[in-house]
Write a protein that holds these residues in place. Sequence first.
Motif, short mmCIF file in Angstrom:
data_model
loop_
_atom_site.label_atom_id
_atom_site.label_comp_id
_atom_site.label_asym_id
_atom_site.label_seq_id
_atom_site.Cartn_x
_atom_site.Cartn_y
_atom_site.Cartn_z
N ALA A 114 0.87 -1.16 0.00
CA ALA A 114 -0.09 -0.19 -0.13
C ALA A 114 1.04 1.32 -0.02
O ALA A 114 2.17 1.13 0.37
N GLN A 115 0.27 2.35 -0.73
CA GLN A 115 0.94 3.59 -0.30
C GLN A 115 0.20 4.75 -0.35
O GLN A 115 -1.16 4.62 -0.45
N ILE A 116 0.24 5.83 0.39
CA ILE A 116 -0.35 7.06 0.66
C ILE A 116 0.52 8.19 0.11
O ILE A 116 1.58 8.26 0.56
N THR A 117 -0.25 9.09 -0.81
CA THR A 117 0.39 10.04 -1.13
C THR A 117 0.50 11.45 -0.28
O THR A 117 0.05 11.19 0.91
N SER A 118 1.27 12.34 -0.48
CA SER A 118 1.28 13.68 0.24
C SER A 118 0.03 14.21 0.50
O SER A 118 -0.38 14.80 1.62
N SER A 119 -0.77 13.95 -0.48
CA SER A 119 -2.21 14.82 -0.37
C SER A 119 -3.34 13.56 0.27
O SER A 119 -4.57 13.89 0.52
N GLY A 120 -2.70 12.34 0.68
CA GLY A 120 -3.72 11.31 1.26
C GLY A 120 -4.12 10.57 0.35
O GLY A 120 -5.27 9.65 0.87
N ARG A 121 -3.94 10.34 -0.97
CA ARG A 121 -4.46 9.51 -1.89
C ARG A 121 -3.63 8.05 -1.78
O ARG A 121 -2.76 7.98 -1.31
N THR A 122 -4.76 7.27 -1.54
CA THR A 122 -4.22 5.74 -1.11
C THR A 122 -4.31 4.82 -2.36
O THR A 122 -5.09 4.98 -3.17
N TYR A 123 -3.34 3.80 -2.27
CA TYR A 123 -3.37 2.67 -3.35
C TYR A 123 -2.98 1.54 -2.63
O TYR A 123 -2.18 1.44 -1.65
N TYR A 124 -3.50 0.34 -3.34
CA TYR A 124 -3.39 -1.05 -2.44
C TYR A 124 -3.20 -2.11 -3.55
O TYR A 124 -3.69 -2.08 -4.63
N ALA A 125 -2.35 -3.15 -3.09
CA ALA A 125 -2.29 -4.10 -3.72
C ALA A 125 -3.62 -5.10 -3.88
O ALA A 125 -4.51 -4.97 -2.82
N ASP A 126 -3.95 -5.60 -4.85
CA ASP A 126 -5.17 -6.52 -4.95
C ASP A 126 -5.45 -7.45 -3.71
O ASP A 126 -6.56 -7.82 -3.28
#
Length: 118
Positions: free
Chosen positions: A49-61
């Motif tokens: 997972a990751q989170i950007t400086s603006s708070g947007r998130t991304y995840y592995a399936d």
Amino acid sequence: QVQLVESGGGLVQAGESLRLSCAASGLTFSSYRMGWFRQGPGKERQFVAQITSSGRTYYADSVKGRFTVSRDNAKNTVYLQMNDLKPEDTAVYYCGVPYGNSGTFDYWGQGTQVTVSS
């Protein structure tokens, strides 16, 4: 000098939860995206997972719907809330930051072990 220190790992049973923390220092934390990766036995390190400086998130399936990444810029800390853990989540979990100019994750913590028993 950038330092990342993970904590919160442990041994749990399948279906239980853990929250990992990663405390960062030596950088302007709020300006950087932060990521969580894991490396299971005999496997390569993989994105979680990751989170950007603006708070947007991304995840592995494989963790969508079960894991939540968040950050507290006042505490220079990024978190990974892990719910409904499965034995296949067993791994060493690392937080990372793309500090250099390449845009790739290039600074890592020491890792924290998560073991999920069935």
